[in-house]
Motif scaffolding. Structure first.
Motif, mmCIF file in Angstrom:
data_model
loop_
_atom_site.group_PDB
_atom_site.id
_atom_site.type_symbol
_atom_site.label_atom_id
_atom_site.label_comp_id
_atom_site.label_asym_id
_atom_site.label_seq_id
_atom_site.Cartn_x
_atom_site.Cartn_y
_atom_site.Cartn_z
ATOM 1 N N TRP A 484 -9.585 -0.176 -5.443
ATOM 2 C CA TRP A 484 -8.603 -1.013 -4.778
ATOM 3 C C TRP A 484 -9.128 -2.303 -4.553
ATOM 4 C CZ3 TRP A 484 -7.959 3.928 -5.999
ATOM 5 C CH2 TRP A 484 -6.944 4.201 -6.558
ATOM 6 N N ILE A 485 -8.468 -3.433 -5.038
ATOM 7 C CA ILE A 485 -8.996 -4.912 -4.713
ATOM 8 C C ILE A 485 -8.327 -5.550 -3.837
ATOM 9 C CG2 ILE A 485 -10.166 -6.737 -5.657
ATOM 10 C CD1 ILE A 485 -11.247 -4.306 -6.507
ATOM 11 N N LEU A 486 -8.774 -5.947 -2.589
ATOM 12 C CA LEU A 486 -7.990 -6.814 -1.603
ATOM 13 C C LEU A 486 -8.795 -7.978 -1.198
ATOM 14 C CD1 LEU A 486 -6.939 -3.941 0.887
ATOM 15 C CD2 LEU A 486 -5.557 -5.164 -0.841
ATOM 16 N N GLY A 487 -8.227 -9.011 -0.779
ATOM 17 C CA GLY A 487 -8.669 -10.072 -0.300
ATOM 18 C C GLY A 487 -7.984 -11.723 -0.897
ATOM 19 N N ASP A 488 -8.699 -12.713 -0.721
ATOM 20 C CA ASP A 488 -8.042 -14.213 -0.968
ATOM 21 C C ASP A 488 -7.693 -14.071 -2.587
ATOM 22 O OD1 ASP A 488 -7.483 -17.111 -0.203
ATOM 23 O OD2 ASP A 488 -8.903 -16.981 -1.776
ATOM 24 N N GLU A 489 -6.503 -14.547 -2.920
ATOM 25 C CA GLU A 489 -6.309 -15.014 -4.288
ATOM 26 C C GLU A 489 -7.182 -15.561 -4.971
ATOM 27 O OE1 GLU A 489 -3.821 -13.547 -6.087
ATOM 28 O OE2 GLU A 489 -3.172 -12.276 -4.551
ATOM 29 N N VAL A 531 -14.795 -10.205 -1.337
ATOM 30 C CA VAL A 531 -13.679 -9.654 -2.024
ATOM 31 C C VAL A 531 -13.736 -8.067 -1.566
ATOM 32 C CG1 VAL A 531 -12.436 -8.497 -4.205
ATOM 33 C CG2 VAL A 531 -13.172 -10.828 -3.978
ATOM 34 N N GLU A 532 -12.555 -7.367 -1.052
ATOM 35 C CA GLU A 532 -12.937 -6.141 -0.461
ATOM 36 C C GLU A 532 -12.501 -5.236 -1.633
ATOM 37 O OE1 GLU A 532 -10.415 -5.161 2.869
ATOM 38 O OE2 GLU A 532 -10.303 -7.639 3.507
ATOM 39 N N PHE A 533 -13.410 -4.067 -1.924
ATOM 40 C CA PHE A 533 -13.343 -2.957 -2.875
ATOM 41 C C PHE A 533 -13.312 -1.504 -2.018
ATOM 42 C CE2 PHE A 533 -15.519 -6.541 -4.890
ATOM 43 C CZ PHE A 533 -15.431 -6.469 -6.358
ATOM 44 N N HIS A 534 -12.051 -1.003 -2.258
ATOM 45 C CA HIS A 534 -11.607 0.294 -1.313
ATOM 46 C C HIS A 534 -11.447 1.383 -2.341
ATOM 47 C CE1 HIS A 534 -11.137 -1.857 2.440
ATOM 48 N NE2 HIS A 534 -10.690 -2.919 1.902
ATOM 49 N N LYS A 535 -12.078 2.556 -1.709
ATOM 50 C CA LYS A 535 -11.580 3.942 -2.192
ATOM 51 C C LYS A 535 -10.012 3.923 -1.823
ATOM 52 C CE LYS A 535 -15.828 6.399 -2.414
ATOM 53 N NZ LYS A 535 -16.697 7.638 -2.131
ATOM 54 N N ILE A 536 -9.410 4.729 -2.609
ATOM 55 C CA ILE A 536 -7.907 4.782 -2.120
ATOM 56 C C ILE A 536 -7.486 5.220 -0.919
ATOM 57 C CG2 ILE A 536 -7.961 7.243 -3.057
ATOM 58 C CD1 ILE A 536 -4.922 4.696 -3.164
ATOM 59 N N GLY A 537 -8.370 6.143 0.062
ATOM 60 C CA GLY A 537 -7.790 6.386 1.292
ATOM 61 C C GLY A 537 -8.184 5.313 2.182
ATOM 62 N N ASP A 538 -9.503 4.517 2.013
ATOM 63 C CA ASP A 538 -9.510 3.185 2.673
ATOM 64 C C ASP A 538 -8.660 2.327 2.653
ATOM 65 O OD1 ASP A 538 -11.776 4.710 3.956
ATOM 66 O OD2 ASP A 538 -13.212 3.872 2.109
ATOM 67 N N ALA A 539 -8.289 2.102 1.248
ATOM 68 C CA ALA A 539 -7.166 1.059 0.876
ATOM 69 C C ALA A 539 -5.741 1.434 1.707
ATOM 70 C CB ALA A 539 -7.115 1.319 -0.711
ATOM 71 N N VAL A 540 -5.390 2.536 1.726
ATOM 72 C CA VAL A 540 -4.249 2.914 2.229
ATOM 73 C C VAL A 540 -4.292 2.413 3.520
ATOM 74 C CG1 VAL A 540 -2.821 4.971 3.056
ATOM 75 C CG2 VAL A 540 -3.458 4.830 0.800
ATOM 76 N N VAL A 541 -5.351 2.869 4.663
ATOM 77 C CA VAL A 541 -5.542 2.422 5.967
ATOM 78 C C VAL A 541 -5.280 1.074 6.015
ATOM 79 C CG1 VAL A 541 -6.968 2.373 7.824
ATOM 80 C CG2 VAL A 541 -6.759 4.565 6.489
ATOM 81 N N ARG A 542 -6.347 0.064 5.189
ATOM 82 C CA ARG A 542 -6.207 -1.269 5.057
ATOM 83 C C ARG A 542 -4.923 -1.831 5.003
ATOM 84 N NH1 ARG A 542 -7.389 -6.043 7.240
ATOM 85 N NH2 ARG A 542 -8.055 -7.423 5.684
ATOM 86 N N MET A 543 -4.213 -1.429 3.922
ATOM 87 C CA MET A 543 -3.038 -2.082 3.459
ATOM 88 C C MET A 543 -1.965 -1.751 4.667
ATOM 89 S SD MET A 543 -2.915 -1.333 -0.656
ATOM 90 C CE MET A 543 -4.162 -1.962 -1.556
ATOM 91 N N SER A 544 -2.027 -0.388 5.058
ATOM 92 C CA SER A 544 -1.140 -0.399 6.202
ATOM 93 C C SER A 544 -1.214 -1.339 7.413
ATOM 94 C CB SER A 544 -1.134 1.033 6.707
ATOM 95 O OG SER A 544 -0.857 1.898 5.698
#
Length: 551
Positions: A484-489, A531-544
């Protein structure tokens, strides 16, 4: 009388009595170790069913009650978790039957978060197998007490001392035998109760009955050789002497801490050892335990009600096409039509149409107590992991999604059934059977499925056909990893993606990239530190934490 007054009238002593007699547990095993057979024989023994079904049922046999889906009955395997409630020796048991197929379904993980103990079933010939080890590790993370039933003693198997040694070395848990087999396979005569000095003799009959137990003073009792024969008697004495010198003895505190497992031997198929094991389950398995929440520890006997949803299941009753939310009661007393607070929705809801579940069957229930699992009709109000409560708002720890390992394109072979296809996918996604991704730039909006095990793809195809009358197929795609990808557009737009990657969106609209190999993925991560690259569990925590999406 108001609801508050009614709840106050139920004293803590009354709730404590109900809590004390409940045992909520799951059964775990590798495929074909005998989990479903043991489940059926337990239900048969306590009178919950009239006739046990064989897992591989012949045409004139009934299917096992815990395997109610068409695909389960066709393949002779457990695909989905079911709830089975029964009473025995003054205890009320809630058995959460977990999937037993080799693919590791998320349904199993979620179910193990809703129980207070587990039974581990081992094949006496095979010992610790891959699925058993995986499931054991999940139990260990939950600190669940585990009772072990070593099955199929009436068939040729390994030496019991060797099995104990394997349990301790592979699972890193003490193994404390509570009874001991006398012979095995064609020479199996029964078991010896190590504490009660009692011989339970096995008689090989059509219905697997056993003779009445014979109590002997100790291993030196002369009647023992008469009962068993001199050779079997000498072997038993030798084994028990070794156990006394080097074996583990049962310690309840170590058991409750998940550091020791009591071992029982028997044959589920032939009903041998079921009674003894049930007695042990009633005596040893813990009642509902304190659980941690956002507001601190929640004791089961406290007056305020609380519980959490660990499973969603659609179409249990094909006539009604409804959705059922499985709720584990954690504290207080549940009452039909009670008003509870739903923290995720931020509002009060009414708990109408609650059901007591027994596999596919259901009946309306007026009340429930900690440890019980109730079914609630779910018109889109509940999601997996939701907490409901009265009194001060609180939330139990969320149930995490799990990192997918297999991917495939789901193709609709009947385009005129577009609505049924989409409805089915939406429902299966809500249940957590699979995760669904879409290509936002694709001309055809064909879903890409992501699952923990490939059998889940077969489950999707089977259920879409059986429940939504839509023929489909899954075409595997050659990707190995998802991030899952997070970060500045701007940073994300500047990424040069590997040629063998696929950029998608998940059901919540979040970016997901599939990679064809671990090497390509790691190269991409190293080249894009902003850019942040997350596994699903980490992505859920980060997005929350940053308030993205409904996680």
């Amino acid at each position: 009388m108001t609801l508050t007054q009614l709840l106050s009238a139920v004293t803590n002593d009354q709730i404590e009595r109900e809590v004390a007699r409940r045992r909520t547990f799951a059964i775990i095993s590798h495929p074909d170790a005998g989990k479903t057979t043991l489940t059926e024989k337990v239900l048969l023994y306590v009178g919950a069913i009239d006739q046990a079904g064989a897992v591989r049922a012949r045409k004139n046999q009934r299917a096992v009650v815990s395997d109610w889906m068409a695909i389960e009955q066709e393949r002779g395997i457990s695909i989905t978790s079911t709830v089975l409630q029964f009473q025995y020796q003054g205890c009320l048991f809630n058995l959460l039957d977990t999937p037993g197929h080799q693919d590791f379904s998320e349904d199993t993980y979620r179910t193990l978060m809703a129980v207070d103990s587990a039974i581990m079933v081992l094949d006496s010939a095979k010992g610790i197998e891959a699925q058993t080890k995986k499931l054991f590790e999940v139990c260990r993370r939950q600190n669940l007490p585990i009772l072990t039933f070593i099955n199929k003693l009436d068939q040729p198997g390994r030496d019991p001392l060797e099995l104990l040694d394997e349990i301790e070395n592979v699972l890193q848990i003490q193994a404390a035998p509570m009874n001991w087999p006398i012979g095995n396979g064609p020479d199996f005569q029964g078991v010896y109760d190590l504490e009660g000095c009692q011989v339970m003799r096995f008689e090989r009959t059509v219905h697997g009955k056993h003779r009445a137990p014979v109590t002997v003073a100790d291993l030196d009792d002369p009647r023992l050789a008469d009962l068993l024969g001199q050779h079997a008697c000498d072997k038993l004495r030798e084994d028990v002497e070794l156990l006394q010198m080097a074996g583990s003895t049962f310690d309840r505190d170590a058991f409750l801490a998940g550091e020791l497992t009591p071992i029982y031997f028997g044959s589920a198929l032939n009903n041998f050892g079921i009674e003894t094991f049930l007695d042990a389950l009633a005596e040893l398995a813990p009642p509902p335990q304190t659980r941690m929440s956002s507001a601190g520890a929640v004791h089961p006997a406290e007056e305020e009600f609380s519980g959490f949803v660990f499973k969603i299941q659609a179409n249990m009753d094909p006539k009604h096409r409804d959705r059922m939310a499985f709720l584990r009661v954690c504290s207080g007393r549940f009452e039909k039509d009670m008003a509870v607070y739903h923290p995720r929705l931020g509002r009060t809801i009414r708990m109408s149409r609650p059901h007591r579940l027994f596999a596919q069957e259901r009946e309306t229930v007026a009340e429930a107590f900690p440890g019980d699992v109730i079914g609630l009709s779910n018109p889109g109000v509940f999601s997996i992991g939701d907490t409901v409560c009265t009194g001060s708002p609180r939330q139990f720890a969320p149930i995490p999604p799990f990192q997918p390992e297999h991917f495939g394109v789901l193709r609709n072979l009947q385009l005129d059934k577009y609505k049924q296809f989409n409805k089915g996918i939406e429902q299966l996604q809500e249940e957590g059977v699979i995760q669904v991704f879409y290509d936002p730039d694709g001309l055809r909006r064909e879903p890409i499925l992501a699952a923990v095990g490939v059998l889940q793809f077969d489950v999707v195809v089977s259920r879409l056909a059986a429940e939504y009358n839509v023929e489909t197929m899954v075409q595997p795609v050659e990707y190995t990893s998802a991030r899952w990808i997070l970060g500045d557009e701007d940073a994300i737009e500047a990424v040069t993606w590997p040629s063998q990657s696929l950029r998608l969106r998940d059901q919540r609209g979040q970016r997901v990239v599939l990679f064809a190999s671990e090497w390509q993925m790691n190269q991409c991560i190293d080249r894009n530190p902003h850019v942040e690259f997350h596994k699903i569990g980490d992505a859920v925590v980060r997005m929350s934490k940053i308030g993205i999406g409904d996680w």
